[in-house]
Enzyme design. Sequence first.
Site, PDB file in Angstrom:
ATOM      1  CG  HIS A 117      -5.969   2.170   2.830  1.00 53.35           C
ATOM      2  ND1 HIS A 117      -4.690   1.983   3.336  1.00 53.35           N
ATOM      3  CD2 HIS A 117      -5.804   2.405   1.505  1.00 53.35           C
ATOM      4  CE1 HIS A 117      -3.814   2.120   2.355  1.00 53.35           C
ATOM      5  NE2 HIS A 117      -4.462   2.365   1.225  1.00 53.35           N
ATOM      6  N   PRO A 131       0.843  -1.207   0.000  1.00 53.28           N
ATOM      7  CG  PRO A 131       0.225  -0.819   2.223  1.00 53.28           C
ATOM      8  CD  PRO A 131       0.998  -1.787   1.330  1.00 53.28           C
TER       9      PRO A 131
END
Lengths: 305, 305
Positions: A238, A232
């Site tokens: 997320h 990420p």
Amino acid sequence: MPDLSILQSFELSEILSEEPDRCRLTLLGYLPSTWNASTDTENRRLRAIILIERNAFASEHNRRTFEQYSWFAAWISSQASEIKQPQGDVKINVICPATDVHVRKYTKQKSILVQETPELYRRIIAPYIANLPPERTRWVTEILAGRSEQDKVLYSSSDYIILPDMKWDLHTTDSLYLIAIARDPTLRSLRDLRGDVHLSLLTSIRQEAYRIVGDKWGIGRGGIRMWIHYQPSYYHFHVHIVNANHALPGMGMAVGQAHLLEDVIALLKINSDVFKVMDLTYGLGEQHGLYEPMKTAQSEVDWIS
Amino acid sequence: MPDLSILQSFELSEILSEEPDRCRLTLLGYLPSTWNASTDTENRRLRAIILIERNAFASEHNRRTFEQYSWFAAWISSQASEIKQPQGDVKINVICPATDVHVRKYTKQKSILVQETPELYRRIIAPYIANLPPERTRWVTEILAGRSEQDKVLYSSSDYIILPDMKWDLHTTDSLYLIAIARDPTLRSLRDLRGDVHLSLLTSIRQEAYRIVGDKWGIGRGGIRMWIHYQPSYYHFHVHIVNANHALPGMGMAVGQAHLLEDVIALLKINSDVFKVMDLTYGLGEQHGLYEPMKTAQSEVDWIS
């Protein structure tokens, strides 16, 4: 709030990347210090990165700003060439002041795919994440603490929040882009997901995302694509929530970076430890902090069998 | 071999899709019957689809043709607009004569994501595949039988062949696109893969793909991205092999359609039956033959837990 007209004072120093196939241009240069009221005014010019991208926007000006990031929607007319082009709307992103990290991030760089075994995760990735400066995710903790972007939050529980992604213009349903951010700061990435602990978080995000896009934008079942990046861009877990018909340019939704939330749920149901034990393969740009160590470590990885 | 100049006789009847964000335009219309020497000349006009796409091409004409598909590389100059654009090379694909299936395929259509349980695979997908007319994959069986494209084949064994994908211009390494096609006609898709049977096929494809791109194009380890589509466009198992730095427009490498070969191998090592038992989620365009039955069946799928 910076004004679009100040962009006329932009002094170009370098084209960081030209991507005609994505209709995108990334420029490095300088803006007057009046761009950012909070900046030390001794500095008469601020380094700035400007990204100009043709996009599926409605033709009205739209602005958002958060710390050094600003977004505009703008309308340009283009000359007809041999092939009649539709009039082009563009999105302009301005990052000002731009740090060296920003310049590296937006300079076109070559990527390679690397394989990460669980052993390489323990030896290279986990220490890398642990040593990242907390400032890098301050914007996330500010949002989670309720100190910024609160007017944007679409859903909040003790486990996660959902809000529009900063790339979205907030009103074009075709390019809808939300983000769900887990509250647990120890959940850093896909690698940390365990079926017995996190399935309820993931299925709840899926359910709430569908409720929100249905209630607010009339999007029905199957109308959104949700994914998790590995690696990420920030290590606070997320989920990306995007209109299923929206084709992002670049690698943002590509295999080798993105993992479909539905697949992640399906795999965790079969094997609670799948992301603890499986090899994960992903692209790394040559200026990513993990590029050199992971490239070197590939000699230890079995690429044959 | 059709000539590019005949395109000047193209009569436009409809714009099938405009995708300014992908710099792509798809046109429906008619070409003179002289386009295709083998066509019944009673028909004075042939229905044709033309795709024009800005692309990372070298600036020379390049042609390839196979049955009703032709590819050209061409150079157009475009007027400078407010933002100075680099001169644009375009790729022109012509499909002539175009059937109704082609017209549907290239008409812009909405997609939804559907979930396929193993039970829905047995009830809906397996019969759908079994009932597809064999003509749809005749071009594949012709290649495998050694009756066409033999000058293009890069590798051939008793298990699979590797050759350039028809989308590739054959010389731009940055957009390198090869395809590996398994010989076993009973291996239809990702769903059929079993670790104990197919891991050696998949790791062999990975190894040979790296050998070929290294020997012929100087691409090193990590330099290619390989994936499998589900649903695929034809049910004869194949793997896409593409330069790791090449960002395809559209959904071709997106999660919800593509599965990274490395991930597939890693998962099959952990659970030989993973693709037999897991739910698979993917996008289907509204004109896909599976769209209606799968959309209807979603009411049986548990989207909550």
